[in-house]
Scaffold this motif. Structure first.
Motif, PDB file in Angstrom:
ATOM      1  N   GLU A 136       1.751  -7.826 -10.785  1.00  0.00           N
ATOM      2  CA  GLU A 136       0.816  -8.757 -11.681  1.00  0.00           C
ATOM      3  C   GLU A 136       1.495 -10.195 -11.709  1.00  0.00           C
ATOM      4  N   LYS A 137       2.574 -10.030 -11.798  1.00  0.00           N
ATOM      5  CA  LYS A 137       3.360 -11.512 -12.083  1.00  0.00           C
ATOM      6  C   LYS A 137       3.187 -12.225 -10.685  1.00  0.00           C
ATOM      7  N   ALA A 138       3.769 -11.632  -9.599  1.00  0.00           N
ATOM      8  CA  ALA A 138       3.516 -12.221  -8.193  1.00  0.00           C
ATOM      9  C   ALA A 138       2.302 -12.633  -7.664  1.00  0.00           C
ATOM     10  N   GLY A 139       1.126 -12.011  -8.292  1.00  0.00           N
ATOM     11  CA  GLY A 139      -0.165 -12.107  -7.843  1.00  0.00           C
ATOM     12  C   GLY A 139      -0.328 -11.599  -6.356  1.00  0.00           C
ATOM     13  N   THR A 140       0.327 -10.320  -6.377  1.00  0.00           N
ATOM     14  CA  THR A 140       0.424  -9.538  -5.070  1.00  0.00           C
ATOM     15  C   THR A 140      -0.431  -8.378  -5.422  1.00  0.00           C
ATOM     16  N   ILE A 141      -0.909  -7.710  -4.325  1.00  0.00           N
ATOM     17  CA  ILE A 141      -1.783  -6.431  -4.415  1.00  0.00           C
ATOM     18  C   ILE A 141      -0.723  -5.238  -4.700  1.00  0.00           C
ATOM     19  N   LEU A 142      -0.809  -4.501  -5.440  1.00  0.00           N
ATOM     20  CA  LEU A 142      -0.244  -2.905  -5.231  1.00  0.00           C
ATOM     21  C   LEU A 142      -1.404  -1.873  -5.342  1.00  0.00           C
ATOM     22  N   ALA A 143      -1.528  -1.458  -4.167  1.00  0.00           N
ATOM     23  CA  ALA A 143      -2.589  -0.287  -3.821  1.00  0.00           C
ATOM     24  C   ALA A 143      -1.767   0.812  -3.663  1.00  0.00           C
ATOM     25  N   VAL A 144      -2.592   2.092  -4.082  1.00  0.00           N
ATOM     26  CA  VAL A 144      -1.792   3.191  -4.021  1.00  0.00           C
ATOM     27  C   VAL A 144      -2.805   4.248  -3.325  1.00  0.00           C
TER      28      VAL A 144
ATOM     29  N   PHE B  31       0.886  -1.172   0.025  1.00  0.00           N
ATOM     30  CA  PHE B  31       0.102  -0.233   0.068  1.00  0.00           C
ATOM     31  C   PHE B  31       1.097   1.253   0.145  1.00  0.00           C
ATOM     32  N   ALA B  32       1.181   1.929  -1.173  1.00  0.00           N
ATOM     33  CA  ALA B  32       2.233   2.927  -1.284  1.00  0.00           C
ATOM     34  C   ALA B  32       1.503   4.119  -1.337  1.00  0.00           C
ATOM     35  N   GLU B  33       2.050   5.059  -0.815  1.00  0.00           N
ATOM     36  CA  GLU B  33       1.524   6.605  -0.743  1.00  0.00           C
ATOM     37  C   GLU B  33       1.475   7.135  -2.046  1.00  0.00           C
ATOM     38  N   LYS B  34       0.627   8.190  -2.556  1.00  0.00           N
ATOM     39  CA  LYS B  34       0.843   8.871  -3.656  1.00  0.00           C
ATOM     40  C   LYS B  34       1.930   9.792  -3.740  1.00  0.00           C
ATOM     41  N   PRO B  35       2.381  10.371  -4.805  1.00  0.00           N
ATOM     42  CA  PRO B  35       2.323   9.571  -5.976  1.00  0.00           C
ATOM     43  C   PRO B  35       3.216   8.162  -5.949  1.00  0.00           C
ATOM     44  N   LEU B  36       2.772   7.028  -6.685  1.00  0.00           N
ATOM     45  CA  LEU B  36       3.274   6.128  -6.663  1.00  0.00           C
ATOM     46  C   LEU B  36       4.891   5.948  -6.706  1.00  0.00           C
ATOM     47  N   THR B  37       5.326   6.599  -7.850  1.00  0.00           N
ATOM     48  CA  THR B  37       6.795   6.630  -7.846  1.00  0.00           C
ATOM     49  C   THR B  37       7.243   8.048  -8.610  1.00  0.00           C
ATOM     50  N   ASN B  38       8.402   8.495  -9.040  1.00  0.00           N
ATOM     51  CA  ASN B  38       8.715   9.812  -9.662  1.00  0.00           C
ATOM     52  C   ASN B  38       8.544   9.438 -11.189  1.00  0.00           C
ATOM     53  N   SER B  39       8.753   8.218 -11.764  1.00  0.00           N
ATOM     54  CA  SER B  39       8.718   8.041 -13.044  1.00  0.00           C
ATOM     55  C   SER B  39       7.616   6.941 -13.556  1.00  0.00           C
ATOM     56  N   ILE B  40       7.143   7.232 -14.985  1.00  0.00           N
ATOM     57  CA  ILE B  40       6.564   6.041 -15.478  1.00  0.00           C
ATOM     58  C   ILE B  40       6.880   4.722 -15.431  1.00  0.00           C
ATOM     59  N   ALA B  41       8.354   4.613 -15.932  1.00  0.00           N
ATOM     60  CA  ALA B  41       9.049   3.603 -16.218  1.00  0.00           C
ATOM     61  C   ALA B  41       8.946   2.687 -14.888  1.00  0.00           C
ATOM     62  N   GLN B  42       9.294   3.333 -13.607  1.00  0.00           N
ATOM     63  CA  GLN B  42       9.423   2.750 -12.302  1.00  0.00           C
ATOM     64  C   GLN B  42       7.977   2.092 -11.802  1.00  0.00           C
ATOM     65  N   ALA B  43       6.854   2.862 -12.343  1.00  0.00           N
ATOM     66  CA  ALA B  43       5.628   2.501 -11.743  1.00  0.00           C
ATOM     67  C   ALA B  43       5.316   1.252 -12.708  1.00  0.00           C
ATOM     68  N   GLU B  44       5.514   1.280 -13.770  1.00  0.00           N
ATOM     69  CA  GLU B  44       5.177   0.192 -14.868  1.00  0.00           C
ATOM     70  C   GLU B  44       5.935  -1.130 -14.189  1.00  0.00           C
ATOM     71  N   GLU B  45       6.871  -1.006 -13.863  1.00  0.00           N
ATOM     72  CA  GLU B  45       7.940  -1.887 -13.286  1.00  0.00           C
ATOM     73  C   GLU B  45       7.101  -2.548 -12.118  1.00  0.00           C
ATOM     74  N   LEU B  46       6.708  -1.899 -11.104  1.00  0.00           N
ATOM     75  CA  LEU B  46       6.158  -2.300  -9.829  1.00  0.00           C
ATOM     76  C   LEU B  46       4.705  -2.728 -10.525  1.00  0.00           C
ATOM     77  N   VAL B  47       4.242  -2.344 -11.141  1.00  0.00           N
ATOM     78  CA  VAL B  47       2.602  -3.035 -11.618  1.00  0.00           C
ATOM     79  C   VAL B  47       3.048  -4.345 -12.205  1.00  0.00           C
ATOM     80  N   ASN B  48       3.981  -4.616 -13.098  1.00  0.00           N
ATOM     81  CA  ASN B  48       4.253  -5.788 -13.649  1.00  0.00           C
ATOM     82  C   ASN B  48       4.770  -6.862 -12.668  1.00  0.00           C
ATOM     83  N   LEU B  49       5.680  -6.337 -11.820  1.00  0.00           N
ATOM     84  CA  LEU B  49       5.993  -7.006 -10.781  1.00  0.00           C
ATOM     85  C   LEU B  49       4.849  -7.853  -9.942  1.00  0.00           C
TER      86      LEU B  49
END
Ligand SMILES: NC(=O)c1ccc[n+]([C@@H]2O[C@H](COP(=O)([O-])OP(=O)(O)OC[C@H]3O[C@@H](n4cnc5c(N)ncnc54)[C@H](O)[C@@H]3O)[C@@H](O)[C@H]2O)c1
Length: 336
Positions: free
Chosen positions: A113-121, A93-111
């Protein structure tokens, strides 16, 4: 259903709000609080009897009982910390904004989804009674098609060192508008901003966003304002809405105003202005964060969709990044 053991990283300005809400809920056990600062650890100790207060957050990751980790450290640290948590198979459960960059956020989202864990912001306004009410009124069709949204978020301070006024304040307006419009990206925007009292960050800014459904959203944000304002006007084809988040008990007004045309006559010459009644919907006073942590529990235990997932947060970051691009180029920016 069993309680969720949660660890909190970061107990500065915002972390205590998360701690308070996790502790107030029967659904969670706040097992750990980590902060690098001794002063903040001592505050955490005083305010959270029963939670283990530590300096190195890695201890939380080693504990197999911990299912969820909340991250309330400065934004620039979210990516590395969240990546470590997700790679241990725990929910974030991460604070807003999720990250400083789109690339970093995309990596976290993919990670996640692959792990089957929740990424909530944590975009807390999406859980406020007022925004929930506005959303249900819009979705009911009462306001009609949305034409224009005008939003203002003004205050004296708090001037930030590591983000500009858009990433600090407009992040809320962008996320509310995204939610109200059903999660669509604007296709283009134009932003303007200025620095006045310091060199580092823009303190005043305005942006105009164009959405595919012809909607225009205008957002003005400022750290240099004599008054505090958090207000939004929504102009629809049937009715209009006014949202004043500062107002103690009349936060939302649905106003029966609009313009119609006499179909038998020349449109330009015969507009008919409608001045009807205003409705003040009743709002419950549940704290946004409390509703948010309760809904997060349901998402983790039963898989109900969370309205502020990593993917939703990614759209918000795309808008904020496009705003920065527009400030540099001084041009309109297309969003793809
Ligand atoms: N949801 C909201 O409405 C809202 C409001 C304010 C802030 N925020 C967000 O919350 C985050 C934190 O903001 P803040 O204003 O509380 O910042 P802050 O600087 O007041 O607090 C951050 C805390 O994190 C600690 N910290 C930093 N690195 C750490 C690490 N590696 N391990 C453990 N502790 C560490 C610091 O010692 C500090 O106490 C930011 O991302 C901010 O955007 C969200």
């Amino acid at each position: 259903m069993s309680k969720i053991s949660v660890g909190l990283i970061g107990y500065g300005y915002w972390g205590p709000n998360l701690a308070r809400n996790f502790r107030a809920s029967d659904l969670y056990e706040l097992s750990y609080i980590a902060d690098l600062s001794e002063k903040r650890r001592s505050a955490a100790q005083k305010e959270n009897h029963g939670s283990r207060v530590i300096s190195d957050y890695r201890e939380i990751l080693e504990d197999s009982k911990i299912e969820l980790v909340a991250v309330a450290t400065p934004t620039s640290t979210h990516y590395a910390i969240a990546r470590e948590i997700l790679s241990r198979g725990k929910h974030v459960f991460a604070e807003k904004p999720l990250t400083n960059s789109i690339a970093q956020a995309e990596e976290l989202v993919n990670l996640s989804e692959k792990a089957g864990t929740i990424l909530a912001v944590d975009h807390p306004f999406l859980f406020s009674s007022a925004v929930r009410k506005l959303k249900s009124i819009i979705d009911s069709g009462d306001i009609g098609d949305i034409f224009v949204i005008d939003s203002e978020r003004l205050n004296l301070g708090l001037i930030q060192k590591d983000t500009n006024v858009f990433w600090d304040l407009a992040v809320h307006d962008v996320s509310i508008i995204d939610y109200l419009l059903g999660g669509v990206l604007p296709h283009r925007l134009m932003a303007d901003a200025e620095r006045y009292t310091q060199q580092d960050q823009h303190e005043f800014g305005a942006v105009s966003l164009r959405y595919p459904g012809k909607q225009i959203a205008n957002i003005r944000v400022s750290w240099l304002s004599p008054i505090k304002a958090r207000r939004m006007m929504i102009v629809g084809s049937k009715k209009m809405a006014y949202f004043d988040d500062i107002h103690p008990d009349e936060k939302i007004k649905i106003i029966d105003k609009g313009v119609e045309y006499d179909s038998d006559k020349d449109k330009a010459l015969f507009p008919v202005y409608r001045w009807g009644d205003a409705l003040l919907p009743r709002l419950d006073n549940t704290e946004s964060l409390r509703r948010e942590v309760d809904e997060l529990y349901a998402t983790i235990r039963t898989g109900t969709p969370f309205p502020s997932s990593g993917r939703d947060a990614l759209r918000i970051l795309k808008v904020l990044s496009a705003i920065d691009e527009s400030l540099i180029s001084r041009m309109e920016v297309a969003i793809v």
